[in-house]
Design a protein around this motif. Sequence first.
Motif, PDB file in Angstrom:
ATOM      1  N   THR A 102       0.840  -1.197   0.000  1.00 52.86           N
ATOM      2  CA  THR A 102       0.000   0.000   0.000  1.00 52.86           C
ATOM      3  C   THR A 102       0.876   1.249   0.000  1.00 52.86           C
ATOM      4  O   THR A 102       1.996   1.232   0.492  1.00 52.86           O
ATOM      5  CB  THR A 102      -0.947   0.023   1.218  1.00 52.86           C
ATOM      6  OG1 THR A 102      -0.196   0.222   2.423  1.00 52.86           O
ATOM      7  CG2 THR A 102      -1.729  -1.277   1.327  1.00 52.86           C
ATOM      8  N   GLY A 103       0.353   2.306  -0.585  1.00 50.98           N
ATOM      9  CA  GLY A 103       1.136   3.537  -0.710  1.00 50.98           C
ATOM     10  C   GLY A 103       2.375   3.314  -1.548  1.00 50.98           C
ATOM     11  O   GLY A 103       3.435   3.893  -1.282  1.00 50.98           O
ATOM     12  N   ALA A 104       2.251   2.483  -2.584  1.00 47.67           N
ATOM     13  CA  ALA A 104       3.423   2.062  -3.366  1.00 47.67           C
ATOM     14  C   ALA A 104       3.692   2.937  -4.586  1.00 47.67           C
ATOM     15  O   ALA A 104       4.572   2.621  -5.388  1.00 47.67           O
ATOM     16  CB  ALA A 104       3.258   0.604  -3.813  1.00 47.67           C
ATOM     17  N   GLY A 105       2.967   4.050  -4.705  1.00 44.96           N
ATOM     18  CA  GLY A 105       3.188   4.915  -5.843  1.00 44.96           C
ATOM     19  C   GLY A 105       4.387   5.836  -5.694  1.00 44.96           C
ATOM     20  O   GLY A 105       4.900   6.366  -6.677  1.00 44.96           O
ATOM     21  N   ASN A 106       4.854   6.003  -4.459  1.00 41.97           N
ATOM     22  CA  ASN A 106       5.968   6.911  -4.188  1.00 41.97           C
ATOM     23  C   ASN A 106       6.813   6.375  -3.038  1.00 41.97           C
ATOM     24  O   ASN A 106       6.429   5.445  -2.340  1.00 41.97           O
ATOM     25  CB  ASN A 106       5.436   8.298  -3.783  1.00 41.97           C
ATOM     26  CG  ASN A 106       4.727   9.014  -4.897  1.00 41.97           C
ATOM     27  OD1 ASN A 106       5.354   9.550  -5.791  1.00 41.97           O
ATOM     28  ND2 ASN A 106       3.399   9.013  -4.850  1.00 41.97           N
ATOM     29  N   GLY A 107       7.976   6.996  -2.850  1.00 39.25           N
ATOM     30  CA  GLY A 107       8.773   6.801  -1.646  1.00 39.25           C
ATOM     31  C   GLY A 107       9.121   5.369  -1.315  1.00 39.25           C
ATOM     32  O   GLY A 107       9.472   4.566  -2.184  1.00 39.25           O
ATOM     33  N   LEU A 108       9.014   5.050  -0.027  1.00 41.79           N
ATOM     34  CA  LEU A 108       9.383   3.723   0.448  1.00 41.79           C
ATOM     35  C   LEU A 108       8.558   2.631  -0.205  1.00 41.79           C
ATOM     36  O   LEU A 108       9.089   1.585  -0.575  1.00 41.79           O
ATOM     37  CB  LEU A 108       9.198   3.655   1.970  1.00 41.79           C
ATOM     38  CG  LEU A 108      10.326   4.163   2.845  1.00 41.79           C
ATOM     39  CD1 LEU A 108       9.886   4.162   4.297  1.00 41.79           C
ATOM     40  CD2 LEU A 108      11.571   3.300   2.675  1.00 41.79           C
ATOM     41  N   PHE A 114      -3.710   5.351  -3.430  1.00 46.99           N
ATOM     42  CA  PHE A 114      -4.888   6.194  -3.598  1.00 46.99           C
ATOM     43  C   PHE A 114      -4.557   7.425  -4.420  1.00 46.99           C
ATOM     44  O   PHE A 114      -5.427   8.051  -5.023  1.00 46.99           O
ATOM     45  CB  PHE A 114      -5.425   6.580  -2.219  1.00 46.99           C
ATOM     46  CG  PHE A 114      -6.716   7.347  -2.230  1.00 46.99           C
ATOM     47  CD1 PHE A 114      -7.854   6.814  -2.815  1.00 46.99           C
ATOM     48  CD2 PHE A 114      -6.806   8.601  -1.641  1.00 46.99           C
ATOM     49  CE1 PHE A 114      -9.054   7.520  -2.818  1.00 46.99           C
ATOM     50  CE2 PHE A 114      -7.990   9.320  -1.634  1.00 46.99           C
ATOM     51  CZ  PHE A 114      -9.129   8.768  -2.227  1.00 46.99           C
ATOM     52  N   GLY A 115      -3.266   7.771  -4.429  1.00 42.73           N
ATOM     53  CA  GLY A 115      -2.806   8.871  -5.272  1.00 42.73           C
ATOM     54  C   GLY A 115      -3.040  10.248  -4.703  1.00 42.73           C
ATOM     55  O   GLY A 115      -3.003  11.240  -5.427  1.00 42.73           O
ATOM     56  N   GLY A 116      -3.268  10.335  -3.388  1.00 43.63           N
ATOM     57  CA  GLY A 116      -3.485  11.631  -2.775  1.00 43.63           C
ATOM     58  C   GLY A 116      -2.183  12.359  -2.496  1.00 43.63           C
ATOM     59  O   GLY A 116      -1.085  11.821  -2.665  1.00 43.63           O
ATOM     60  N   THR A 165      -5.258  14.589   0.697  1.00 44.01           N
ATOM     61  CA  THR A 165      -6.281  15.173  -0.163  1.00 44.01           C
ATOM     62  C   THR A 165      -6.023  14.802  -1.614  1.00 44.01           C
ATOM     63  O   THR A 165      -4.894  14.566  -2.030  1.00 44.01           O
ATOM     64  CB  THR A 165      -6.313  16.700  -0.022  1.00 44.01           C
ATOM     65  OG1 THR A 165      -5.008  17.234  -0.304  1.00 44.01           O
ATOM     66  CG2 THR A 165      -6.705  17.087   1.398  1.00 44.01           C
ATOM     67  N   GLY A 166      -7.120  14.755  -2.389  1.00 41.88           N
ATOM     68  CA  GLY A 166      -7.013  14.428  -3.801  1.00 41.88           C
ATOM     69  C   GLY A 166      -6.817  12.942  -4.033  1.00 41.88           C
ATOM     70  O   GLY A 166      -6.643  12.163  -3.097  1.00 41.88           O
ATOM     71  N   SER A 167      -6.859  12.543  -5.289  1.00 38.30           N
ATOM     72  CA  SER A 167      -6.605  11.148  -5.635  1.00 38.30           C
ATOM     73  C   SER A 167      -6.247  11.062  -7.119  1.00 38.30           C
ATOM     74  O   SER A 167      -6.687  11.872  -7.931  1.00 38.30           O
ATOM     75  CB  SER A 167      -7.825  10.272  -5.355  1.00 38.30           C
ATOM     76  OG  SER A 167      -8.911  10.630  -6.175  1.00 38.30           O
ATOM     77  N   SER A 168      -5.426  10.064  -7.442  1.00 37.50           N
ATOM     78  CA  SER A 168      -4.996   9.852  -8.818  1.00 37.50           C
ATOM     79  C   SER A 168      -4.364   8.473  -8.926  1.00 37.50           C
ATOM     80  O   SER A 168      -3.725   7.994  -7.988  1.00 37.50           O
ATOM     81  CB  SER A 168      -3.963  10.920  -9.226  1.00 37.50           C
ATOM     82  OG  SER A 168      -3.358  10.571 -10.459  1.00 37.50           O
ATOM     83  N   THR A 169      -4.554   7.817 -10.066  1.00 40.54           N
ATOM     84  CA  THR A 169      -3.952   6.494 -10.289  1.00 40.54           C
ATOM     85  C   THR A 169      -2.616   6.597 -11.024  1.00 40.54           C
ATOM     86  O   THR A 169      -1.973   5.581 -11.272  1.00 40.54           O
ATOM     87  CB  THR A 169      -4.901   5.596 -11.098  1.00 40.54           C
ATOM     88  OG1 THR A 169      -5.190   6.252 -12.357  1.00 40.54           O
ATOM     89  CG2 THR A 169      -6.191   5.331 -10.340  1.00 40.54           C
ATOM     90  N   GLU A 170      -2.194   7.805 -11.338  1.00 35.90           N
ATOM     91  CA  GLU A 170      -1.000   7.971 -12.173  1.00 35.90           C
ATOM     92  C   GLU A 170       0.249   7.365 -11.554  1.00 35.90           C
ATOM     93  O   GLU A 170       1.021   6.677 -12.216  1.00 35.90           O
ATOM     94  CB  GLU A 170      -0.756   9.464 -12.454  1.00 35.90           C
ATOM     95  CG  GLU A 170      -1.741  10.075 -13.428  1.00 35.90           C
ATOM     96  CD  GLU A 170      -1.449  11.533 -13.717  1.00 35.90           C
ATOM     97  OE1 GLU A 170      -0.318  11.993 -13.403  1.00 35.90           O
ATOM     98  OE2 GLU A 170      -2.328  12.218 -14.256  1.00 35.90           O
ATOM     99  N   SER A 171       0.478   7.621 -10.265  1.00 39.93           N
ATOM    100  CA  SER A 171       1.707   7.146  -9.641  1.00 39.93           C
ATOM    101  C   SER A 171       1.737   5.623  -9.577  1.00 39.93           C
ATOM    102  O   SER A 171       2.771   4.999  -9.825  1.00 39.93           O
ATOM    103  CB  SER A 171       1.873   7.744  -8.238  1.00 39.93           C
ATOM    104  OG  SER A 171       0.780   7.395  -7.406  1.00 39.93           O
ATOM    105  N   ASN A 186      -3.832  -0.683  -8.238  1.00 40.69           N
ATOM    106  CA  ASN A 186      -5.110  -0.623  -7.545  1.00 40.69           C
ATOM    107  C   ASN A 186      -5.181   0.694  -6.784  1.00 40.69           C
ATOM    108  O   ASN A 186      -4.243   1.051  -6.080  1.00 40.69           O
ATOM    109  CB  ASN A 186      -5.255  -1.797  -6.579  1.00 40.69           C
ATOM    110  CG  ASN A 186      -6.587  -1.774  -5.851  1.00 40.69           C
ATOM    111  OD1 ASN A 186      -6.751  -1.061  -4.878  1.00 40.69           O
ATOM    112  ND2 ASN A 186      -7.553  -2.539  -6.347  1.00 40.69           N
ATOM    113  N   GLY A 187      -6.306   1.396  -6.917  1.00 44.25           N
ATOM    114  CA  GLY A 187      -6.430   2.718  -6.310  1.00 44.25           C
ATOM    115  C   GLY A 187      -7.267   2.759  -5.051  1.00 44.25           C
ATOM    116  O   GLY A 187      -7.766   3.819  -4.679  1.00 44.25           O
TER     117      GLY A 187
END
Length: 302
Positions: free
Chosen positions: A13-19, A39-41, A46-52, A70-71
């Motif tokens: 989870t939270g795998a779109g950025n960072g660790l 979730f892309g926030g 705040t906010g959401s996006s599937t891009e990352s 998965n978002g």
Amino acid sequence: MTIRFDGQVAIVTGAGNGLGRIHALELAKRGAKLVINDFGGSRDGTGSSTESALAVVEEIRQAGGTAIANGANVADFAQVQAMVAQTVAEFGRVDILINNAGILRDKSFAKMDLADIHAVINVHLMGAMNCSKAVWDVMKEQNYGRILMTTSAAGLFGNFGQANYGAAKMAVVGLMNMLAIEGRKNNIRVNTLAPMAATRMTEDVMPEALLKASRPEQVTPGALYLVSENAPTKLILGAGAGVFTAVRMEETAPVHIAGDVAPEDVEAAIEQITDWSSAGPRDDANAQVALFVDTAMKALNA
């Protein structure tokens, strides 16, 4: 022996950025199939996006690995259940869950709104709870599972301006303590990572020199060990800048005060009660209760 994850399926989870991104990329390099949840926030949730998430999936596929995006918002149990159902439908199992998703809304406690408290606790604590609950029966049925929580020094030791974050990060350690015990008979091992890394979560709270030395790549090896086949269970592993520690809860040796105890008696004995040279860990709550009972009974029978 080389740690591999061939044939295993991991949700990060939270795998779109960072660790989370580095955890996912390294798992994929070592053979795992990945579900990239994000979730892309923004950093405050705040906010959401599937891009990352889609970008990380593409990185993995370009390197020859297998991944889907998965978002789901980890704070929403229905969305998390759907994510796990998608994972099982796509890959047939779930071997690894890394609860990494997080947000920050830092303020002094006096200025912190209840909305900021609820939002942070819902992502960090309830997100870990929701995801762990959603994969639990799958892991029990396959008699194998590795779950990783993510805590923080703010929760373990305290930090100004992070009452919401620190409370949630300490709570996931309590969740680990329970799940590690309940998961033993089904080969489900549950651990916690306490990372220090340069990510968007820490970019404005760490000195520049330390930011350069604290790359997520130096933390992820600890995470991968904690979700490997030979992982321990119920371990809190500190990791950052190539430095690793183990953290545990300890209790001092019990001190019995005879008779009808008054507050003044506790004050008089506090130096002995807080003698940390006598401290040791407790395997579970029963061990702590047994020690209290044993001490009290010895005093009564003396």
